[in-house]
Design a protein around this motif. Structure first.
Motif, short mmCIF file in Angstrom:
data_model
loop_
_atom_site.label_atom_id
_atom_site.label_comp_id
_atom_site.label_asym_id
_atom_site.label_seq_id
_atom_site.Cartn_x
_atom_site.Cartn_y
_atom_site.Cartn_z
N SER A 83 0.90 -1.16 0.06
CA SER A 83 0.09 0.14 0.00
C SER A 83 0.91 1.32 0.16
CB SER A 83 -1.05 0.03 1.31
OG SER A 83 -0.13 0.18 2.23
N HIS A 84 0.20 2.26 -0.10
CA HIS A 84 1.13 3.52 -0.02
C HIS A 84 1.17 4.16 1.46
CE1 HIS A 84 -1.01 3.99 -3.90
NE2 HIS A 84 0.08 4.57 -4.13
N LEU A 85 2.42 3.29 1.83
CA LEU A 85 2.48 3.29 3.34
C LEU A 85 3.28 4.61 3.74
CD1 LEU A 85 2.08 1.63 5.93
CD2 LEU A 85 4.36 0.81 5.75
N TYR A 86 4.52 4.87 3.01
CA TYR A 86 5.14 5.88 3.35
C TYR A 86 4.94 7.42 2.30
CZ TYR A 86 8.35 3.18 6.03
OH TYR A 86 9.12 2.52 6.92
N GLU A 87 4.15 6.93 1.30
CA GLU A 87 3.95 8.25 0.39
C GLU A 87 2.63 8.28 0.52
OE1 GLU A 87 4.16 4.34 -2.22
OE2 GLU A 87 4.89 5.26 -0.21
N HIS A 88 2.27 9.63 -0.19
CA HIS A 88 0.59 9.82 -0.46
C HIS A 88 0.13 9.13 -1.67
CE1 HIS A 88 -0.37 13.45 2.00
NE2 HIS A 88 0.83 13.75 1.83
N GLU A 89 -1.13 8.89 -1.50
CA GLU A 89 -1.85 7.82 -2.33
C GLU A 89 -2.15 8.73 -3.57
OE1 GLU A 89 -5.61 4.88 -2.88
OE2 GLU A 89 -5.26 5.69 -1.03
N ASP A 90 -2.53 9.99 -3.36
CA ASP A 90 -2.73 10.99 -4.39
C ASP A 90 -1.51 11.47 -4.94
OD1 ASP A 90 -3.69 13.24 -5.69
OD2 ASP A 90 -4.86 14.04 -4.49
N PRO A 91 -1.36 11.13 -6.29
CA PRO A 91 -0.19 11.81 -6.93
C PRO A 91 0.06 13.03 -7.05
CG PRO A 91 -1.80 10.76 -8.47
CD PRO A 91 -2.27 10.52 -7.16
N ARG A 92 -0.90 13.78 -6.84
CA ARG A 92 -0.93 15.31 -6.91
C ARG A 92 -0.10 15.77 -5.54
NH1 ARG A 92 -6.69 17.38 -7.24
NH2 ARG A 92 -6.89 15.71 -5.79
N LYS A 93 -0.13 14.76 -4.62
CA LYS A 93 0.92 14.90 -3.40
C LYS A 93 1.73 14.11 -3.20
CE LYS A 93 -2.82 17.21 -0.43
NZ LYS A 93 -3.62 17.14 0.80
N GLY A 94 1.77 13.07 -3.90
CA GLY A 94 2.74 12.01 -3.56
C GLY A 94 3.71 11.66 -4.58
N PHE A 95 3.79 12.34 -5.70
CA PHE A 95 4.88 12.17 -6.82
C PHE A 95 5.33 13.32 -7.49
CE2 PHE A 95 5.67 11.24 -11.10
CZ PHE A 95 6.58 10.06 -11.19
N HIS A 96 6.77 13.31 -7.40
CA HIS A 96 7.61 14.26 -8.12
C HIS A 96 7.64 14.20 -9.27
CE1 HIS A 96 9.36 17.22 -5.35
NE2 HIS A 96 9.81 16.10 -4.31
N PRO A 97 7.27 15.12 -10.33
CA PRO A 97 7.08 14.92 -11.95
C PRO A 97 8.56 15.33 -12.47
CG PRO A 97 6.27 17.14 -11.25
CD PRO A 97 6.26 16.29 -9.75
N ASP A 98 9.50 15.94 -11.67
CA ASP A 98 10.92 16.31 -12.09
C ASP A 98 11.62 15.07 -11.88
OD1 ASP A 98 10.23 18.77 -12.95
OD2 ASP A 98 10.98 19.79 -11.03
N TRP A 99 11.52 14.54 -10.78
CA TRP A 99 12.57 13.55 -10.31
C TRP A 99 11.86 11.84 -10.50
CZ3 TRP A 99 12.67 17.13 -5.64
CH2 TRP A 99 13.43 18.09 -5.70
N LYS A 100 10.67 11.96 -10.85
CA LYS A 100 9.88 10.51 -11.07
C LYS A 100 10.02 9.85 -9.80
CE LYS A 100 8.89 11.65 -15.38
NZ LYS A 100 9.38 13.04 -15.32
N SER A 101 10.14 10.44 -8.66
CA SER A 101 10.05 9.65 -7.20
C SER A 101 8.98 10.27 -6.46
CB SER A 101 11.43 10.17 -6.48
OG SER A 101 11.39 11.75 -6.72
N TYR A 102 8.95 9.45 -5.34
CA TYR A 102 7.87 9.71 -4.51
C TYR A 102 8.03 10.54 -3.19
CZ TYR A 102 6.20 6.19 -7.56
OH TYR A 102 6.06 5.33 -8.81
N ILE A 103 6.97 11.31 -2.83
CA ILE A 103 6.95 12.23 -1.79
C ILE A 103 6.38 11.55 -0.56
CG2 ILE A 103 6.30 14.52 -1.16
CD1 ILE A 103 5.88 15.08 -3.92
N PHE A 104 7.13 11.86 0.64
CA PHE A 104 6.72 11.28 1.86
C PHE A 104 5.26 12.03 2.37
CE2 PHE A 104 11.19 10.05 2.59
CZ PHE A 104 11.16 8.90 3.11
N ASN A 105 4.74 11.18 3.16
CA ASN A 105 3.02 11.77 3.55
C ASN A 105 3.48 12.31 4.89
OD1 ASN A 105 0.85 12.16 4.67
ND2 ASN A 105 -0.24 10.22 3.85
#
Length: 482
Positions: A83-105
């Protein structure tokens, strides 16, 4: 490394991320093993040994730390339990478009605990003296690198990531409570986010320092200009004084400025070879004498000509050439001058430590300012002549003050032209609001540092033999004639 750092006079080293990461070209900024020292350079004990040896030689250690994002590798934190344990499930908050990486919740207490515990781990187990927090701007702004409709406002309709701000406040509170003044936290932050280095109890975010990104961009843009055109860009170098005490700033010339086709620092400078090196020497004088801590990327101190490449060593063979050796000698001497002259740092983050003498001479591209220590007469004057002309220049100074030249970036030992700055006249007349003036010969494309002379004054009791009455006289000693 250690003998070199000691010889060149730097006080700290900052390591790019040393936590385990899967992809070499990420330079460590895409971390999977937050609690593991990367095996690329040895064992955890090897890193502990290196830090201990640096400390034995009175060299501080700052580590880059990346709580802003993490990669999507299967052996990392992404969808850790399916599941989205460490990151946001919503990609608007949980995904970096520049680095193609995931953002902590940052709204989850468990995630905040994981990250703050990790910060304490590196400070406690590895004895790091500070953490430079990467990409803070992206953490604090919900619309970072996003177009309209690609981000969701906070509960107040703004673009501030309130959960990330709270996390950073809790992080700073925790590490300073645990380690006090023995450590420092530094934010890489490029916006004007308020109170980043103010205490949390005053509504600030609590960092010890912030990278002065605006200063860096303005300075490099200025030095890329031809000297004949610099009068049109004059206030790129004065603008920083409008905000330099809003935060506790560190002035960075980092790895980001010498990669991805941006060119090395020496090739950002304008002109032929002599002018390029003269410009860079003058830039360093400006940087080292400006309020704020200093950060220089490896190789910049001797004029590395190629961009940084993580796959190979620096071009140390360049030190066989006088211009590169001279630049290295200049940086070494600036470091030692900085340590010796307390006026450079005693009022580092206080307006009492800085004063403009000449900020508006656009025609001559001359800048003059004072750096002041805590004692009244502990004053340095810095003069920058950023044209390739030798100038005879008149400067207003306080009545009764006398000055001596202690540094010039045009010295032959720095591969300069060897034009010696010289105070060739002192006039006891008002000039530009000052009671007195001095006239000085300024070398081309150079920075000159003057020190206010200290007059040793002692009272001597004397006897007037003629009338047997006691009187007082003043005996002055120093280099001046009285």
């Amino acid at each position: 490394l250690i003998p070199y750092i000691k010889e060149t006079g730097f006080t700290h080293v900052e390591f790019m991320p040393l936590m385990e990461y899967p992809y070499d070209p990420s330079w460590g900024y895409q971390i999977t093993g937050f609690y593991a020292a990367t095996s690329r350079f040895g064992s955890p004990q090897d890193l502990m040994f290196l830090i201990d040896e640096l400390h034995r030689n009175e060299i501080g250690v700052i580590l880059d730390w990346v709580p802003s994002h993490f990669p999507g590798d299967a052996n990392g934190l992404h969808r850790f339990d399916g599941s989205h344990l460490y990151e946001h499930e919503d990609p608007r908050k949980g995904f970096h478009p520049d680095w193609k990486s995931y953002i902590f919740n940052y709204g989850r207490n468990e995630v905040k605990s994981f990250l703050i515990s990790n910060a304490v781990f590196w400070l406690e187990r590895y004895h790091a003296d500070g953490l430079r927090v990467d990409a803070v701007t992206s953490m604090l702004h919900l619309d970072y690198s996003r177009n309209e409709g690609e981000w969701e406002p906070n509960i107040y309709g703004g673009n501030v990531n309130l959960e990330a701000k709270t996390f950073l406040q809790e992080f700073n509170t925790a590490v300073y409570k645990e380690f006090g003044d023995n450590i420092i936290t530094i934010a890489e932050e490029s916006s004007d986010f308020p109170k980043l280095t103010k205490p949390v109890h005053d509504g600030g975010v609590g960092f010890g320092m912030k990278w002065m990104m605006g200063w860096m961009h303005d300075t490099l843009a200025y030095f890329k200009e031809d000297p004949i055109d610099r009068k049109f860009f004059h206030h790129k170098l004065t603008f920083a004084s409008m905000y330099m005490y809003n935060e506790n700033y560190m002035m960075p010339l980092s790895h980001d400025e010498v990669v991805h086709g941006k060119a090395s620092l020496i090739y950002k400078m304008k002109g032929d070879e002599w002018q390029k090196f003269a410009n860079l020497r003058a830039l360093y004088v400006y940087m080292f004498t400006h309020p704020g801590a200093k950060l220089l990327f490896m190789g910049d101190e001797f004029g590395q000509t190629s961009e940084w490449n993580f796959k190979k060593s620096l071009d140390w063979h360049l030190l066989d050439y006088p211009v590169h050796k001279g630049l290295q000698t200049l940086v070494k001497d600036l470091n030692h001058l900085y340590r010796k002259e307390t006026a450079f740092y005693e009022n580092q983050f206080s307006p009492e430590g800085f004063e403009w003498v000449e900020a508006d001479d656009t025609d001559n591209s001359v800048y003059i300012y004072l750096r002041k220590g805590k004692k009244k007469d502990n004053v340095l004057m810095i003069i920058l002549n950023l044209t390739p002309r030798v100038l005879d220049y008149k400067i207003g100074v306080d009545a009764g003050s006398h000055w001596e030249i202690i540094f010039s970036s045009d010295d032959e030992k720095y591969a300069g032209s060897g034009v010696e700055p010289d105070i060739f006249r002192e006039d006891q007349e008002e000039y530009k609001g000052h009671k007195k003036s001095i006239s000085i010969k300024l070398p081309p494309l150079a920075g000159v540092v003057l020190r206010k002379k200290h007059m040793n004054v002692e009272k001597v009791k004397t006897i007037n033999i003629k009338d047997k009455k006691e009187s007082m006289s003043i005996k002055r000693s120093g280099n001046n004639k009285f």
